[in-house]
Design a protein around this motif. Sequence first.
Motif, mmCIF file in Angstrom:
data_model
loop_
_atom_site.group_PDB
_atom_site.id
_atom_site.type_symbol
_atom_site.label_atom_id
_atom_site.label_comp_id
_atom_site.label_asym_id
_atom_site.label_seq_id
_atom_site.Cartn_x
_atom_site.Cartn_y
_atom_site.Cartn_z
ATOM 1 N N ASP A 22 3.175 -9.687 -0.282
ATOM 2 C CA ASP A 22 2.188 -8.468 -0.091
ATOM 3 C C ASP A 22 1.788 -8.647 1.572
ATOM 4 O O ASP A 22 2.112 -9.878 2.151
ATOM 5 C CB ASP A 22 0.941 -9.194 -0.573
ATOM 6 C CG ASP A 22 0.149 -8.298 -1.583
ATOM 7 O OD1 ASP A 22 0.449 -7.103 -1.626
ATOM 8 O OD2 ASP A 22 -0.148 -8.829 -2.716
ATOM 9 N N ASN A 66 2.585 4.889 -13.963
ATOM 10 C CA ASN A 66 2.286 5.711 -12.420
ATOM 11 C C ASN A 66 3.413 6.136 -12.073
ATOM 12 O O ASN A 66 4.555 5.732 -11.725
ATOM 13 C CB ASN A 66 1.638 4.765 -11.423
ATOM 14 C CG ASN A 66 0.403 4.177 -12.187
ATOM 15 O OD1 ASN A 66 -0.402 4.816 -12.905
ATOM 16 N ND2 ASN A 66 -0.280 3.093 -11.693
ATOM 17 N N ASP A 108 -1.189 -7.709 3.221
ATOM 18 C CA ASP A 108 -2.461 -7.277 3.038
ATOM 19 C C ASP A 108 -2.910 -6.632 4.201
ATOM 20 O O ASP A 108 -4.024 -5.459 4.236
ATOM 21 C CB ASP A 108 -3.379 -8.471 2.540
ATOM 22 C CG ASP A 108 -3.048 -8.803 1.184
ATOM 23 O OD1 ASP A 108 -2.363 -8.103 0.410
ATOM 24 O OD2 ASP A 108 -3.294 -10.144 0.761
ATOM 25 N N ASP A 136 -2.402 6.054 -9.290
ATOM 26 C CA ASP A 136 -3.612 5.360 -9.515
ATOM 27 C C ASP A 136 -4.471 5.589 -8.419
ATOM 28 O O ASP A 136 -5.714 5.078 -8.359
ATOM 29 C CB ASP A 136 -3.413 4.187 -10.167
ATOM 30 C CG ASP A 136 -2.904 3.226 -9.259
ATOM 31 O OD1 ASP A 136 -2.795 3.478 -8.220
ATOM 32 O OD2 ASP A 136 -2.725 1.908 -10.000
ATOM 33 N N PRO A 180 1.499 -6.119 -9.042
ATOM 34 C CA PRO A 180 2.170 -5.165 -8.190
ATOM 35 C C PRO A 180 3.349 -5.504 -7.500
ATOM 36 O O PRO A 180 4.276 -4.980 -6.954
ATOM 37 C CB PRO A 180 0.940 -4.411 -7.263
ATOM 38 C CG PRO A 180 -0.238 -4.825 -7.854
ATOM 39 C CD PRO A 180 0.081 -6.223 -8.629
ATOM 40 N N ARG A 232 -0.081 0.390 -1.049
ATOM 41 C CA ARG A 232 0.045 -0.925 -0.661
ATOM 42 C C ARG A 232 1.330 -1.192 0.314
ATOM 43 O O ARG A 232 2.263 -0.167 0.453
ATOM 44 C CB ARG A 232 0.324 -1.756 -2.048
ATOM 45 C CG ARG A 232 -0.800 -1.914 -3.009
ATOM 46 C CD ARG A 232 -0.402 -2.835 -4.260
ATOM 47 N NE ARG A 232 -1.423 -2.771 -4.980
ATOM 48 C CZ ARG A 232 -1.453 -1.952 -6.105
ATOM 49 N NH1 ARG A 232 -0.604 -1.323 -6.565
ATOM 50 N NH2 ARG A 232 -2.759 -2.367 -6.913
ATOM 51 N N TRP A 289 2.948 4.096 -2.452
ATOM 52 C CA TRP A 289 1.868 4.718 -3.107
ATOM 53 C C TRP A 289 2.065 4.835 -4.653
ATOM 54 O O TRP A 289 3.381 5.073 -5.292
ATOM 55 C CB TRP A 289 1.793 6.202 -2.657
ATOM 56 C CG TRP A 289 0.847 6.801 -3.114
ATOM 57 C CD1 TRP A 289 -0.486 6.951 -3.085
ATOM 58 C CD2 TRP A 289 1.206 8.003 -4.153
ATOM 59 N NE1 TRP A 289 -1.035 8.043 -3.975
ATOM 60 C CE2 TRP A 289 0.064 8.479 -4.749
ATOM 61 C CE3 TRP A 289 2.322 8.267 -4.812
ATOM 62 C CZ2 TRP A 289 0.117 9.467 -5.749
ATOM 63 C CZ3 TRP A 289 2.377 9.281 -5.905
ATOM 64 C CH2 TRP A 289 1.227 9.846 -6.278
ATOM 65 N N GLU A 290 0.882 4.664 -5.551
ATOM 66 C CA GLU A 290 0.976 4.986 -6.965
ATOM 67 C C GLU A 290 -0.022 5.927 -7.277
ATOM 68 O O GLU A 290 -1.133 6.021 -6.640
ATOM 69 C CB GLU A 290 0.806 3.640 -7.517
ATOM 70 C CG GLU A 290 2.006 2.710 -7.463
ATOM 71 C CD GLU A 290 2.071 1.641 -8.505
ATOM 72 O OE1 GLU A 290 1.855 1.651 -9.631
ATOM 73 O OE2 GLU A 290 2.346 0.475 -7.828
ATOM 74 N N SER A 301 -3.305 3.904 -5.368
ATOM 75 C CA SER A 301 -3.348 2.509 -4.570
ATOM 76 C C SER A 301 -2.260 2.878 -3.694
ATOM 77 O O SER A 301 -1.488 3.910 -3.763
ATOM 78 C CB SER A 301 -2.973 1.393 -5.408
ATOM 79 O OG SER A 301 -1.595 1.729 -6.149
#
Lengths: 592, 346
Positions: free
Chosen positions: A482, A426, A484, A465, A391, A469, A462-463, A467
């Motif tokens: 990332d 996506n 996290d 699926d 991603p 992130r 946002w996707e 997610s």
Amino acid sequence: MKDRWFTQIRMLLLVAAAGTALVFSGSASVLTYAQDEDEDAGEAEEVPEGFKAAAFPAMPSAGDVEAGKRVYFTKCVWCHGVDGAGDGPAADRLWPRPRNFNQGTFKIRHTASGELPLPDVDLLQTVTHGLPGSGMPSWDGILTEKQRRQVLAFVTAELVQDREFDDKEFETYTVLQIDDLEPIPPTEESLKRGAELFVEQKCFECHGVKGRGDGNAFNLKDDWGFPIQPADQTKCWNFRGSRRDPYDVKNIFRTFSTGMNGTPMPSFADNTTIEERWHLSNFVQSLCERGPDGEPLPIDPLTDKPKVKFVVLSSPIEGELPGDPNHELWQNRERRLVALGGQITHKPRNFVNRIDDVWVRSLYNDKEIAFMFQWNDRSQSIATEEQEWDPTEVNLEDYGLVSEQLPTTGEPGSIAAAQNKYRVFNDALAIQFPVKWQEIPPPEKPRFFWGNEKYPVDIVKWEADGSLRAFTGLGWDQDFEDRDIFAMDLTLLNAEWEDGRWTLVFKRPVKADYEEDTYFEVGKYIPTVFFVWDGHNGDVGRKLAVSSFYYTVLIPPIPMETYIYPTVIAVGIVFLEGWVLTRRANKRKGKA
Amino acid sequence: MKSLILWAGGIIGGIFLAVIFLMSSGLVSPQMIQLVPGYMPMQVLIELTACVGVFALLSYLLAQNGLAIPKFWQGTLFWVFLLLYLKFRIYPPIPYSVRALYLAVSAVAVFMWVSSNEEDWKQFKQPILNVLDAMTPFHKALRTFYLIAIPALLWGFSYQSFLPSLEEPIELRTVHPAPPATTKVHGRTFVLQTAQNPYRVDLEGKYDQGFTDDLIVEQGMGRLMKPDANPWDPDAKGYLKHVREGGEVFFQNCHFCHGDNLNGRGLHAFAFNPIPANFTDSGTIAQLQETFLFWRVSKGGIGLPRESFPWASTMPRWEEHLTTDEIWKVILFEYWHTGFYPRTWD
């Protein structure tokens, strides 16, 4: 202006003629009169209600055709091509492709379905006002009216090859008498009847139950075999026939009555009455996006699209941020339109972006800020194949997943032919803020496209699926980093695709790690950029739709000064009044 | 004599007012009067003079018939007329701050007019004094009303102006920044002062600005190609052929933003703030040297200096997408299509 005079004179003559006809024939209406005349002319064919058989248009002089050629090869050839086959240099990167004139197939007309258009009315209006939502611009103010008529002379005489405008044997002109038909006011009953007709006439099958063009969106083809999408009726400014007056119901009525030649959009002249078509037009017109009080959106004359305010407002609330998009706290907030264009700065450039705007609302409390995004997307796209990249990766051309449309490929390889054949990724949306914007000297900002080394950006993506992130962006060609820890504080509150529209709500902390995440401060202008991917358009990586710079502002509570200073001023005025009155009274006393 | 002048002024003013009325009601084309470029300030002055004439005539006639308007109301009404005129008649609309300035000056002018002699001044202030003195019940009521309304209104206005405004901040960028001395494109260094467009050539292939200037589109509305100078002629050679090739590049790459007519109103323009550069405006490429464009096109938005907001420009660095030759040709096309001559260094 001249046109208006002519129309008025024409109408007067028509009324006079109709009056005479009434006296002599006793027939009931203007329309019946028109039919009488047809019979006189020996044409037995039945003319639909509201139409009238018309004379053949005057053929242009050879001089006009020659003059028009000069206009054509200066302005038009670049898209429509040397032979008018819609294959100019620009054609392969456009969708819809430029019109192929050869067959004489034209969409926006007052003539009955299948007939040639009226050059002096329909084609002139098209050239004057352009066809919004396509590559055809308005030539008003660029070409003189004379030049516009000349170029039409050239197009109709030389480039329309399969039909002849003066072919008495095969052609007829049955013209919708729109100026004589009185629109029915859009009352509640009319809209209700329109909504019923929308179902009865099966409009929803292509245009979707909410009119967002999401019905049969991926199986339709035009006469040339290119994929074509049903119109999104909530964006009337993109209607091809809107004639730069998108909220005018007559434009919709005309399209219902004459259909769009060359497309799956039929004419409803034969299976609906005029009254029914007004109800239907009123209903479709009511689907178009409006302001908070139901008023038409103001249209920007520079772009012929809704005016955009480049500020997204976030309102303060007490307590929990609602996740339900129908919550009154969301519904009462002003929504702001964010305009999107294709990403055409870096490879792979996205020449055709299917998503061209997003409505944004925002709320905040002392801990979190929530955003609600709504955008029309004809398809819910969730990648079916496993994504073979990480991603955080952005240079996806290396995987052969996405590439830029080549400039000249010929019709079969063109961008129009490629539609609906993309690998599906996506759907996605991302929002970008600068990190440590407090330290960036205004008006400087991180680069709009994923920041740069000097000024990293905070990206939340946002996707479809599911997610959500958080990344750090360091440049358009740098893989994301990332974040996290921050991602754990992100909450997806709602993500739903319904009837051709995504509604997405998520919230994030107002303040997290100052070094990595954007700190929101009340009353400050925080530069914001939006990115949207349409999975069915093959959008992935850098193939996306992008906005200009916007500012997110957390609306501050009204400061005390706002009340104090005016009060001081008002009290001062009261004293001043007292002083003036006393002085005047003293003066009069002195005189007395 | 005086009445003669008044009559003359009134009649001329009446004609002008009638024309304005016809124009605003759409019965007469506004272009009939506004055709001459740069005519707007003159038109405004003439119209205002005409209106003054009409007002003078009106007040004269009313006074003749014993219905004279008091000086106070004359002054006030004229000022209100100016307010409405500036707000509704002037197009494109002028900003509020400028309008406020004009109206303040007008207020001073009106004041000077009503106080030009003792008699007028007395007449002018009489209604004000009447209210202040409040000798009749009507004036008393009026005075009470003003005493309350003035502070209340001022409170409202100042409250509005103190409310935090959440409009987009105004950020002014430099549209044409100073170019660098040299620029390196595809490994080759170009000196901006001396480089030439290799495709601006005559039929023998020699650089010739005069020759090519004769072949660009005609000036003025419409801007059509010269007759017998069609770049799409299969026999077109040299300059005209390069124009066509440049146009092909333009319509495969640039029109998405800069528009089919090079006026900055392309397909994606809606999303931009501000919308892309309008090459048909005499303030853009007409003011620039070809080498400036070459630098600007090659290096794109990202190559701009700070004062031109490189972070906000979506203009690609075209060296990523096009060859050096294509960039020169597209520049050639842009000048041909807009009918402008590139500026030279001398």
